[in-house]
Design a protein around this motif. Structure first.
Motif, PDB file in Angstrom:
ATOM      1  N   ILE A  41      67.560  37.247  46.397  1.00 25.08           N
ATOM      2  CA  ILE A  41      67.986  35.824  46.068  1.00 25.08           C
ATOM      3  C   ILE A  41      69.555  35.803  45.889  1.00 25.08           C
ATOM      4  N   GLN A  42      70.308  34.961  46.578  1.00 20.29           N
ATOM      5  CA  GLN A  42      71.704  35.221  46.552  1.00 20.29           C
ATOM      6  C   GLN A  42      72.368  33.796  46.017  1.00 20.29           C
ATOM      7  N   TYR A  43      71.644  32.776  46.040  1.00 23.70           N
ATOM      8  CA  TYR A  43      72.009  31.412  45.368  1.00 23.70           C
ATOM      9  C   TYR A  43      70.823  30.798  45.182  1.00 23.70           C
ATOM     10  N   ILE A  44      70.869  29.817  44.149  1.00 22.91           N
ATOM     11  CA  ILE A  44      69.394  28.983  43.689  1.00 22.91           C
ATOM     12  C   ILE A  44      70.295  27.692  43.766  1.00 22.91           C
ATOM     13  N   CYS A  45      69.732  26.556  44.248  1.00 24.21           N
ATOM     14  CA  CYS A  45      70.429  25.574  44.424  1.00 24.21           C
ATOM     15  C   CYS A  45      69.700  24.448  43.296  1.00 24.21           C
ATOM     16  N   PRO A  46      70.362  23.424  43.219  1.00 26.11           N
ATOM     17  CA  PRO A  46      69.935  22.532  41.780  1.00 26.11           C
ATOM     18  C   PRO A  46      68.420  22.118  42.289  1.00 26.11           C
ATOM     19  N   LYS A  47      67.591  21.793  41.041  1.00 23.52           N
ATOM     20  CA  LYS A  47      66.314  21.301  41.410  1.00 23.52           C
ATOM     21  C   LYS A  47      66.519  19.987  42.001  1.00 23.52           C
ATOM     22  N   PRO A  48      65.372  19.645  42.950  1.00 19.95           N
ATOM     23  CA  PRO A  48      65.465  18.268  43.705  1.00 19.95           C
ATOM     24  C   PRO A  48      65.567  17.122  42.696  1.00 19.95           C
ATOM     25  N   GLU A  49      64.707  17.360  41.586  1.00 16.19           N
ATOM     26  CA  GLU A  49      64.900  16.083  40.545  1.00 16.19           C
ATOM     27  C   GLU A  49      66.274  15.805  40.078  1.00 16.19           C
ATOM     28  N   ASP A  50      66.932  17.009  39.947  1.00 16.16           N
ATOM     29  CA  ASP A  50      68.535  16.774  39.455  1.00 16.16           C
ATOM     30  C   ASP A  50      69.419  16.151  40.533  1.00 16.16           C
ATOM     31  N   LEU A  51      68.888  16.299  41.786  1.00 18.08           N
ATOM     32  CA  LEU A  51      69.960  16.004  42.770  1.00 18.08           C
ATOM     33  C   LEU A  51      70.474  14.803  42.801  1.00 18.08           C
ATOM     34  N   PRO A  52      69.835  13.353  42.719  1.00 17.20           N
ATOM     35  CA  PRO A  52      70.196  12.083  42.759  1.00 17.20           C
ATOM     36  C   PRO A  52      71.457  12.065  41.774  1.00 17.20           C
ATOM     37  N   SER A  53      71.233  12.287  40.434  1.00 16.33           N
ATOM     38  CA  SER A  53      72.172  12.415  39.467  1.00 16.33           C
ATOM     39  C   SER A  53      73.428  12.991  39.834  1.00 16.33           C
ATOM     40  N   LEU A  54      73.225  14.202  40.244  1.00 15.03           N
ATOM     41  CA  LEU A  54      74.368  15.283  40.504  1.00 15.03           C
ATOM     42  C   LEU A  54      75.198  14.660  41.656  1.00 15.03           C
ATOM     43  N   SER A  83      84.597  33.389  46.926  1.00 16.67           N
ATOM     44  CA  SER A  83      84.760  32.109  46.469  1.00 16.67           C
ATOM     45  C   SER A  83      83.545  31.377  46.438  1.00 16.67           C
ATOM     46  N   LEU A  84      82.515  31.673  47.139  1.00 21.26           N
ATOM     47  CA  LEU A  84      81.205  31.176  46.759  1.00 21.26           C
ATOM     48  C   LEU A  84      80.335  31.959  45.549  1.00 21.26           C
ATOM     49  N   GLU A  85      80.612  33.189  45.661  1.00 16.75           N
ATOM     50  CA  GLU A  85      80.162  33.811  44.732  1.00 16.75           C
ATOM     51  C   GLU A  85      80.684  33.973  43.281  1.00 16.75           C
ATOM     52  N   ALA A  86      81.893  33.331  43.175  1.00 15.17           N
ATOM     53  CA  ALA A  86      82.436  33.333  41.938  1.00 15.17           C
ATOM     54  C   ALA A  86      81.498  32.450  41.192  1.00 15.17           C
ATOM     55  N   PHE A  87      80.980  31.529  41.765  1.00 18.06           N
ATOM     56  CA  PHE A  87      80.002  30.441  40.977  1.00 18.06           C
ATOM     57  C   PHE A  87      78.564  31.022  41.142  1.00 18.06           C
ATOM     58  N   SER A  88      78.238  31.597  42.319  1.00 18.40           N
ATOM     59  CA  SER A  88      76.635  31.859  42.602  1.00 18.40           C
ATOM     60  C   SER A  88      76.125  33.012  41.969  1.00 18.40           C
ATOM     61  N   ARG A  89      77.125  34.060  41.762  1.00 21.41           N
ATOM     62  CA  ARG A  89      76.564  35.158  40.841  1.00 21.41           C
ATOM     63  C   ARG A  89      76.283  34.794  39.688  1.00 21.41           C
ATOM     64  N   PRO A  90      77.172  34.358  38.878  1.00 22.47           N
ATOM     65  CA  PRO A  90      76.877  34.250  37.481  1.00 22.47           C
ATOM     66  C   PRO A  90      75.943  33.244  37.335  1.00 22.47           C
ATOM     67  N   LEU A  91      75.630  32.378  38.040  1.00 18.05           N
ATOM     68  CA  LEU A  91      74.521  31.235  37.994  1.00 18.05           C
ATOM     69  C   LEU A  91      73.154  31.847  38.033  1.00 18.05           C
ATOM     70  N   LEU A  92      73.100  33.253  38.944  1.00 18.18           N
ATOM     71  CA  LEU A  92      71.663  33.572  38.915  1.00 18.18           C
ATOM     72  C   LEU A  92      71.321  34.380  37.626  1.00 18.18           C
TER      73      LEU A  92
END
Length: 502
Positions: free
Chosen positions: A281-294, A373-382
């Motif tokens: 797993i390299q990146y996890i997207c927001p939950k679909p129920e959180d998307l409308p607000s985000l 530039s993408l991993e600066a957020f995606s890696r710590p998010l995991l």
């Protein structure tokens, strides 16, 4: 990275995360206080670990360390949100009332009510000067933010509660500011005649489109290429940061079978199969129920920055990278993310009229920088997302995760985009314009030797450039057997002179 010494005590966010047992994305600045020794800091990979002398120890209360965090660690809305979830409102009220006019106490009060949407039992302030929520010398902030008379705070944040990123003013961003980048671009563009610039534009649109698809290892067909170019042409004129327009754009650039009519309703992620039924797993997207607000927050943040005097590069980085991190569609997110860079830079007059920046070509040539530039957020998010995968590869995110996407520190992405734009201007743009100018010189010289149709002149130049200025015997026989040896020699020399080939 870490300074592991027994007499060092965590302070600020580090203290609060440990005390409240919070697992969070690390803040860019971590503070320690030493009972002995001197003040020093270590910097590694964009993170700062700073050790303060003993007299800096703030105290033992949550309020003490919140104030220390805002003062020395900076504003981290995601961590503040998590801290406020764990801290009793009474503890905060007691601290704020003990320093009723202090700017840090007032900021803590304002951030609590901004992030939680709950009011603390504290009377509105009636006197005192207004202070900014963020220090403009340290952060990119909107101009003329709303005044909160309750806290005597000016809300100069980049977005609303649903999506409010932070971008710090770093040395790199100060050097590569939008004004300097635009000036450099104008210096280059004014060196070429308008008719050449008009011709260059179609090359640049094609280059950007081809590169954007190649980044994702997608072979685009002619129809989708034309549709993407048509959208890029509209990017100068229309604001695409509206839900309906984003959906229309997604429908134009993806296979019709994967066109969405709304934001996605399934949990998706970016991963790589490394073995049977095993995903890296390299990146996890927001939950679909959180998307409308985000997504509502992202688009509101765009409108806030559009009228808030924000640097075009910062604005483009926040919205374009914010979009790809939210990943609102099943397909096409990366291409739309790169499209939005063009859209915002054009709307904010960063790009001179009649020119476009093939930024995707630079990203394609510098994949490690783009990935970073993408991993600066995606890696710590995991590290802060709890999830499970079933045998069919379906993911379920099991913890509350919206705050990590709502309150990103996007400094790394802004720095990366600034570098990409600089390289686009000084390498891709110069290369494309120089090539066309040299081509015109070569074409005129050839036509002075022999009056050939444009098609054959174009073919001759192209074939010579493939062989360092010389036409092979096979290509001559196939396409130019009508040329005399003298004509051929002169024409080859014309190409070499125009392109300064040895």
């Amino acid at each position: 990275m870490g300074i592991h010494v027994s007499d060092h005590r965590p302070a600020g966010y580090a203290y609060l995360l440990e005390k409240l047992a919070i697992v969070g994305i690390p803040n860019w600045h971590r503070s320690m206080v030493s009972t002995t020794g001197t003040h020093f800091s270590k910097i590694q990979d964009g993170f700062v670990e700073e050790v303060f002398r003993n007299q800096y120890w703030p105290g033992e209360t949550v309020g003490d360390h919140l104030e220390f965090a805002l003062k020395y660690d900076g504003v981290n809305l995601a961590l503040l949100s998590k801290i406020f979830e764990k801290v009793s409102p009474e503890v905060l009220v007691e601290y704020i009332k003990s320093k009723p006019t202090g700017k840090y106490a007032r900021r803590i009060w304002f951030f609590y009510e901004f992030l939680t949407e709950d009011q603390l039992p504290i009377n509105d302030m009636t006197t005192g000067n207004y202070v900014d929520a963020l220090e403009a010398k340290d952060y990119y902030t909107v101009q003329k933010g709303e005044r909160s008379s309750r806290h005597r705070i000016v809300n100069n944040l980049l977005g609303p509660r649903a999506f409010c990123p932070i971008v710090r003013k770093t040395e790199k961003l100060s050097k590569l500011n939008s004004t300097a980048l635009r000036k450099r671009c104008e210096e280059i563009v004014t060196a070429y005649p308008p008719q050449l610039l008009r011709r260059a534009l179609s090359y640049l649109y094609n280059k950007e489109t081809k590169s954007s698809f190649e980044i994702e290892h997608i072979k685009s067909n002619a129809s989708r290429t034309e549709k993407f170019i048509a959208s890029l042409e509209l990017a100068e004129q229309e604001d695409f940061c509206e839900k309906g327009k984003l959906i229309e754009l997604q429908n134009r650039i993806v296979d019709p079978r994967f066109a969405d009519s709304d934001y996605r309703v399934s949990q998706n992620y970016v991963g790589q199969t490394v073995a049977y039924q095993k995903e890296l797993i390299q990146y996890i997207c927001p939950k679909p129920e959180d998307l409308p607000s985000l997504m509502t927050g992202l688009l509101a943040s765009h409108n806030r920055m559009k009228t808030g005097g924000i640097s075009p590069v910062i604005h483009a980085a926040v919205i374009a990278y914010g979009f790809v991190f939210l990943h609102p569609f099943e397909d096409g997110n990366g291409r739309i993310h790169r499209f939005l860079i063009h859209n915002i830079l054009s709307l904010q007059n960063m790009v001179p009229r009649g020119i476009m920046f093939p930024i995707s070509a630079v990203m394609l040539k510098n994949p490690e920088d783009y990935d970073r530039s993408l991993e600066a957020f995606s890696r710590p998010l995991l590290q802060v997302i709890d999830y499970r995968l079933d045998e069919m590869g379906k993911m379920t995110v099991e913890n509350e995760s919206a705050c990590w996407y709502s309150y990103m520190d996007m400094t790394a992405q802004a720095e990366a985009l600034s570098e990409f734009i600089l390289k686009t201007i000084e390498e891709e743009l110069v290369q494309e314009l120089s090539f066309l100018a040299n081509y015109d010189t070569a074409k005129k010289a050839i036509q002075d030797i022999i009056d050939m149709p444009d098609r054959l002149v174009n073919l001759f130049i192209r074939l010579c450039l493939q062989s360092n200025g010389n036409l092979s015997a096979r290509k001559r026989s196939a396409h130019f057997d009508f040329l005399s040896d003298e004509e051929l020699t002169k024409m080859e020399q014309a190409v070499k002179d125009s392109y300064t080939l040895a």
